[in-house]
Scaffold this active site. Sequence first.
Site, PDB file in Angstrom:
ATOM      1  N   LYS A  24       0.831  -1.206   0.000  1.00 58.42           N
ATOM      2  CA  LYS A  24       0.000   0.000   0.000  1.00 58.42           C
ATOM      3  C   LYS A  24       0.868   1.259   0.000  1.00 58.42           C
ATOM      4  O   LYS A  24       0.666   2.176  -0.787  1.00 58.42           O
ATOM      5  CB  LYS A  24      -0.945  -0.018   1.195  1.00 58.42           C
ATOM      6  CG  LYS A  24      -1.913   1.163   1.226  1.00 58.42           C
ATOM      7  CD  LYS A  24      -2.950   1.015   2.314  1.00 58.42           C
ATOM      8  CE  LYS A  24      -3.941   2.179   2.284  1.00 58.42           C
ATOM      9  NZ  LYS A  24      -5.005   2.033   3.294  1.00 58.42           N
ATOM     10  N   GLU A  78       9.739  -5.568   4.547  1.00 55.52           N
ATOM     11  CA  GLU A  78       9.796  -6.974   4.161  1.00 55.52           C
ATOM     12  C   GLU A  78       9.620  -7.133   2.656  1.00 55.52           C
ATOM     13  O   GLU A  78      10.359  -7.880   1.994  1.00 55.52           O
ATOM     14  CB  GLU A  78       8.703  -7.774   4.896  1.00 55.52           C
ATOM     15  CG  GLU A  78       8.803  -7.748   6.405  1.00 55.52           C
ATOM     16  CD  GLU A  78       7.945  -6.661   7.034  1.00 55.52           C
ATOM     17  OE1 GLU A  78       7.515  -6.859   8.182  1.00 55.52           O
ATOM     18  OE2 GLU A  78       7.705  -5.620   6.375  1.00 55.52           O
ATOM     19  N   GLY A 132      -5.780  -2.207   4.072  1.00 66.04           N
ATOM     20  CA  GLY A 132      -4.986  -3.291   3.499  1.00 66.04           C
ATOM     21  C   GLY A 132      -5.655  -4.641   3.607  1.00 66.04           C
ATOM     22  O   GLY A 132      -5.671  -5.427   2.654  1.00 66.04           O
ATOM     23  N   ARG A 133      -6.236  -4.936   4.782  1.00 64.89           N
ATOM     24  CA  ARG A 133      -6.837  -6.263   4.975  1.00 64.89           C
ATOM     25  C   ARG A 133      -8.187  -6.407   4.282  1.00 64.89           C
ATOM     26  O   ARG A 133      -8.780  -7.476   4.291  1.00 64.89           O
ATOM     27  CB  ARG A 133      -6.964  -6.559   6.468  1.00 64.89           C
ATOM     28  CG  ARG A 133      -7.726  -5.515   7.266  1.00 64.89           C
ATOM     29  CD  ARG A 133      -7.525  -5.719   8.774  1.00 64.89           C
ATOM     30  NE  ARG A 133      -8.121  -4.653   9.563  1.00 64.89           N
ATOM     31  CZ  ARG A 133      -7.537  -3.482   9.805  1.00 64.89           C
ATOM     32  NH1 ARG A 133      -6.350  -3.224   9.285  1.00 64.89           N
ATOM     33  NH2 ARG A 133      -8.116  -2.581  10.567  1.00 64.89           N
ATOM     34  N   GLU A 141      -6.937  -7.713  13.622  1.00 68.05           N
ATOM     35  CA  GLU A 141      -6.313  -6.425  13.362  1.00 68.05           C
ATOM     36  C   GLU A 141      -7.365  -5.314  13.367  1.00 68.05           C
ATOM     37  O   GLU A 141      -7.047  -4.147  13.639  1.00 68.05           O
ATOM     38  CB  GLU A 141      -5.574  -6.443  12.019  1.00 68.05           C
ATOM     39  CG  GLU A 141      -4.606  -5.278  11.829  1.00 68.05           C
ATOM     40  CD  GLU A 141      -3.689  -5.466  10.631  1.00 68.05           C
ATOM     41  OE1 GLU A 141      -2.621  -6.091  10.797  1.00 68.05           O
ATOM     42  OE2 GLU A 141      -4.053  -5.000   9.534  1.00 68.05           O
ATOM     43  N   HIS A 161      -7.757 -34.426  14.181  1.00 68.25           N
ATOM     44  CA  HIS A 161      -6.652 -35.272  14.622  1.00 68.25           C
ATOM     45  C   HIS A 161      -5.575 -34.455  15.321  1.00 68.25           C
ATOM     46  O   HIS A 161      -4.437 -34.911  15.459  1.00 68.25           O
ATOM     47  CB  HIS A 161      -6.073 -36.020  13.418  1.00 68.25           C
ATOM     48  CG  HIS A 161      -7.052 -36.979  12.802  1.00 68.25           C
ATOM     49  ND1 HIS A 161      -7.183 -38.281  13.221  1.00 68.25           N
ATOM     50  CD2 HIS A 161      -7.984 -36.802  11.831  1.00 68.25           C
ATOM     51  CE1 HIS A 161      -8.134 -38.878  12.516  1.00 68.25           C
ATOM     52  NE2 HIS A 161      -8.639 -37.993  11.665  1.00 68.25           N
ATOM     53  N   LYS A 189       7.218  -2.626  14.363  1.00 65.94           N
ATOM     54  CA  LYS A 189       7.964  -2.260  13.153  1.00 65.94           C
ATOM     55  C   LYS A 189       9.040  -1.233  13.474  1.00 65.94           C
ATOM     56  O   LYS A 189      10.187  -1.338  13.018  1.00 65.94           O
ATOM     57  CB  LYS A 189       7.013  -1.697  12.097  1.00 65.94           C
ATOM     58  CG  LYS A 189       6.090  -2.706  11.442  1.00 65.94           C
ATOM     59  CD  LYS A 189       5.252  -1.994  10.384  1.00 65.94           C
ATOM     60  CE  LYS A 189       4.328  -2.940   9.659  1.00 65.94           C
ATOM     61  NZ  LYS A 189       3.523  -2.230   8.641  1.00 65.94           N
TER      62      LYS A 189
END
Length: 553
Positions: free
Chosen positions: A205, A211, A266-267, A352, A383, A511
């Site tokens: 964005k 990263e 963003g999400r 978030e 399981h 960050k």
Amino acid sequence: MDITALPVWKKLQDLAGGMRSRKLAQMFAEDPKRAERYSLETPYFLMDYSKNFIDEQVLQALLELARETDLEGWREAMFQGECINRTEGRPVLHAALRGSVGESVTSAGQIVSRQVEVELERLKEFVNLLHNGGIRGCDGSPITDVVNLGVGGSHLGPQMAVEALRPYWQGGVRVHFVSNVDGAQLQNTLEGLRPESTLFLVSSKTFTTIETLTNARSALAWLGDLAPEAELLQRHFAAVTANPERAQELGIADRFTFRFWDWVGGRFSLWSAIGLPVAIAIGFGGFRALLDGAASMDRHFREVPLAENAPVLLALMSLWNCTFMGWPALAVLPYEQALHMLPAYLQQAEMESNGKSTTRAGEEAAYATGPLIWGQLGINGQHAFYQYLHQSPEVVPADFIGSVRPGHGLETHHEILLANLLAQSQALMSGVSRERVAAELRNSGLPAERVEELVPFKVHRGNRPSNTILLRGLDPQSVGALIALYEHKIFCQGAILQIYSFDQWGVELGKGLASALQPKLRSGDLAGEDGSTARLIEYYRRKNPGETLKVAG
């Protein structure tokens, strides 16, 4: 507004106290139409919320809380483009990306819906060129592999949708995803790919995400000496960003730079150019169908009365379980391999958004604002952690998600899968009583003393709530509607509980600290660091060999 001072808040607290002694199985026995009463059907799914500790009194009180906190007003404000993300001074318009706002909604003097359509046409042209061999690398090779470099909302949504819609993959151009700054993921993804025919899609964005940009620099180095760096950036890189100027400053071509806007969180950006990997994987027509499915849920959410509104009811069940019944987690359990990334996607989308302790008034919330979201594929979970769901002292509400039609031709497999979904939901509700366990053990021929010894270990108390969502199929429209269902659920929870759901200040602290600590890993300057951090850095510097470790042999 202090919502805890509302009479309906106190009423819900009292009702929760009474409900804790009720039995879900008994509630079904008392009301043969309970499942019909507490479920609803949309064009794309059936949502059954009858296995929750609710009755008409509880439901009406929850709906009253929604009205008294002006959920309907906040909903309309969002669709009208009002500035409901007030801490960042922005509207919240991801619904505009799928055509769900009118032309009266503007941003910076521009009609939002027209901006969206212009960018969608650019995406369509790019996808068609890519699949027709019209986009080529530096040596003239057609692009065969696209690697999406992104993290968070620039990664989870697109990869989740691409995996969910595998039966609709177009072929010809393969899509890969790299999100982790751990170099192992990038290296593993690039193994077997040809630099000449690989294009990197840098999705960020702000276009400052460390990263993503670190992975982009390493990808540029991997392309090697195919061509000068400037040409590599022009031919082997594309960008998706709300900061196109920054992408172009770094050398990515304007024609390969796709835009979304700061009014898209963003999400919640899957529906924008961030969804370009989805359009590449399933074709632009498939991507449009995904948007159409989400738009149908937008219309449902905006137009249907609260008492029959799927996102509202799903939000009220979560709010009831977490804030009033006191169960702080929600297990998301898809019984479809294609939906294996849905729990991770919803973790970000919900936690978030509503994982906050400050109300809109800037005060400390005196109540739980949302559950911890976790889970994985249902069959794998059976399981692994279902033992905890069934017999732990803790109650964990669950969302079971399945599909009527599978994305494959192995019908027997699907019947077994769906039977397990139904059985687990039923077992969590009904459990197994001491008397039934004892009778079954006696009938198996065990002696009385052994029966008495084993009974306590085999009892399942049951009485554990869940929702079940059955999609009509794993087609783009149904998947789009499912994702939008949860998006609007998250919005409703935040609006009712007085939370700003569309900022994420809690992400920023770590960050900033990481940026300050990175140089210290090299310099060893530990001034001002706490004892634990200093000790860890000292150990890293003492044990770091200064080169990449090789696996023996």
